[in-house]
Design an enzyme around this catalytic site. Structure first.
Site, PDB file in Angstrom:
ATOM      1  N   GLU A 156     -16.321 -18.169  -9.015  1.00  0.00           N
ATOM      2  CA  GLU A 156     -16.960 -19.477  -9.134  1.00  0.00           C
ATOM      3  C   GLU A 156     -18.172 -19.597  -8.217  1.00  0.00           C
ATOM      4  OE1 GLU A 156     -12.407 -20.135  -9.360  1.00  0.00           O
ATOM      5  OE2 GLU A 156     -13.832 -18.727  -8.458  1.00  0.00           O
ATOM      6  N   ALA A 163       2.070  11.350 -21.866  1.00  0.00           N
ATOM      7  CA  ALA A 163       1.548  11.873 -23.127  1.00  0.00           C
ATOM      8  C   ALA A 163       2.597  12.791 -23.730  1.00  0.00           C
ATOM      9  CB  ALA A 163       0.246  12.635 -22.896  1.00  0.00           C
ATOM     10  N   SER A 189       1.932  22.558 -20.382  1.00  0.00           N
ATOM     11  CA  SER A 189       1.613  21.214 -20.867  1.00  0.00           C
ATOM     12  C   SER A 189       0.120  20.918 -20.934  1.00  0.00           C
ATOM     13  CB  SER A 189       2.279  20.174 -19.961  1.00  0.00           C
ATOM     14  OG  SER A 189       1.847  20.326 -18.617  1.00  0.00           O
ATOM     15  N   ARG A 237      -6.395   5.001 -13.702  1.00  0.00           N
ATOM     16  CA  ARG A 237      -6.176   5.307 -12.285  1.00  0.00           C
ATOM     17  C   ARG A 237      -7.107   4.473 -11.407  1.00  0.00           C
ATOM     18  NH1 ARG A 237      -5.506  11.931 -11.749  1.00  0.00           N
ATOM     19  NH2 ARG A 237      -3.540  12.104 -12.919  1.00  0.00           N
ATOM     20  N   ASP A 274       2.966  21.450 -10.933  1.00  0.00           N
ATOM     21  CA  ASP A 274       1.585  21.321 -11.412  1.00  0.00           C
ATOM     22  C   ASP A 274       0.527  21.332 -10.314  1.00  0.00           C
ATOM     23  OD1 ASP A 274       2.616  21.088 -13.976  1.00  0.00           O
ATOM     24  OD2 ASP A 274       2.713  18.903 -13.886  1.00  0.00           O
ATOM     25  N   SER A 287      14.754   7.359 -13.836  1.00  0.00           N
ATOM     26  CA  SER A 287      15.182   6.622 -12.645  1.00  0.00           C
ATOM     27  C   SER A 287      14.442   5.292 -12.528  1.00  0.00           C
ATOM     28  CB  SER A 287      14.936   7.461 -11.387  1.00  0.00           C
ATOM     29  OG  SER A 287      15.742   8.617 -11.383  1.00  0.00           O
TER      30      SER A 287
END
Length: 367
Positions: free
Chosen positions: A52, A154, A168, A184, A200, A300
């Site tokens: 504003e 994915a 992957s 992200r 990974d 989980s």
């Protein structure tokens, strides 16, 4: 133009603040006089002027007698800046159109009373659903003290997140992977399990121009994160927290030398107690978590009830074989025990289909 069209512009302005204003909400504002836009603004960064005040400051002529369109109820309390209601009243604005009310207990309709008391006409609920979605992270955080959690994964069209050999890269399209980096940027933190780090060795950074790296959170019950991993080696550059139940102070000091910080969290079923971890993150003013965990952590998280939304990128590929699925863990016994999803957006990203859904728990909370 009408109220809906002006509010759409305010929403588009608000989105420009994504990733820069956390834990504040994204807010946009438009000032209209004699059917012309004379000023626009948005909350640009945390601690900066609110939408504003920026709109008033950007006016090309006096806003006296004008109408202010704003996506969220203006603030009426002192925080990092002085109250926006004060600036609105002083400016001579005659009408205020609000997308949605602020559920912050310091606000929640108080601004409307104050504006009307000073002779300003107030209208609420214009594109309310769209404005609520704009502030969904803020609404969860301010009402519970816990971060908003988005689970993202994915998979192939036959529900696999890797081949039978564990490979992957890459399941999703280049366009989808870019969209993930944009997400992200919007979130305060990104969370994975230690098995993802071991397998990974990801950097978990935001790789778009002018993107903001999220705080990295590693769920590591027994402190198995490799010292040589990317997240440890770059912890002095990108804030990195390891949530662990390990009490070995000597072992912890090895990580602290590289800049890692620790959040001690109790165990539940031999895993990090995620609900308590969310409380700890909230106290650190982390308002949002992008969960990019593996199959076990995903289960989980869902089982503990911390996930608010799920993003699924489905690639038009079939891997077959005995490969991992996105969510594993113990699972459920009967179909009626399933975690239910309420899709609100289905779109195509590159060659992939992106489905975005709210998670519906049995004792769902209204935010």
């Amino acid at each position: 133009m009408n109220d809906l069209e002006y509010m759409k512009i305010a929403i588009e302005l608000a989105e420009k603040g994504g990733g820069y204003v956390n834990p504040n909400p994204m807010v946009g504002a438009v000032i209209v006089k004699n059917n012309r836009i004379i000023g626009t603004g948005y909350h640009e960064h945390y601690g900066g002027l609110h939408a504003e005040r920026n709109a008033i400051n950007n006016c090309t002529e006096s806003p006296e007698g004008a109408t202010l369109y704003v996506t969220l109820e203006p603030c009426c309390h002192f925080g990092k800046t002085s109250p926006c209601t004060e600036a609105i009243i002083k400016s001579g604005i005659k009408n205020v159109v609000i997308g949605t009310l602020d559920i912050n207990p310091k606000m929640s309709g108080k601004s409307i009373f104050l504006l009307e008391k000073n002779g300003i006409n107030v209208k609420t609920g214009v594109l309310e659903d769209e404005c609520k979605r704009l502030t969904k992270i803020f609404r969860k955080y301010i009402s519970t003290g816990e971060p908003f959690v988005l689970m993202k994964y994915a998979m192939t069209i036959d529900g696999k997140i890797s081949t039978y050999a564990g490979n992957s890269k890459w399941i999703s399209s280049e366009e989808s992977r870019r969209r993930v980096h944009e997400t992200r940027h919007l979130f305060s933190s990104i969370m994975v399990g230690v098995n993802t780090i071991i397998k990974d060795n990801p950097s978990l950074t935001c790789r778009i121009e002018n993107g903001k790296n999220p705080i990295r959170i590693i769920c590591d019950t027994n402190l198995r994160t490799p010292i040589e991993s990317e997240v440890v080696q770059t912890a002095s550059c990108v804030p990195t927290y390891i949530a662990t139940s390990c009490n070995d102070e000597v072992h912890k000091r090895e990580y602290e030398r590289y800049g890692c910080k620790f959040i001690y969290t109790e165990k539940k079923d031999n895993h990090i107690e995620l609900k308590k971890l969310m409380k700890s993150l909230g106290k650190l003013e982390i308002d949002s978590v992008l969960l990019e965990g593996g199959a076990e952590l995903n289960w989980s998280a869902l089982n503990s009830g911390i996930v608010d939304e799920v993003q699924v990128y489905t690639a038009p590929k079939i891997f077959g074989g005995k490969a991992k699925s996105p969510v594993e863990g113990k699972g459920i016994e009967f179909p009626d025990e399933a975690v239910s999803l309420k899709p609100y957006s289905i779109s195509q990203v590159g060659g992939d289909i992106l489905i975005e859904s709210e998670v519906i728990y049995r004792c769902s909370r209204e935010l």
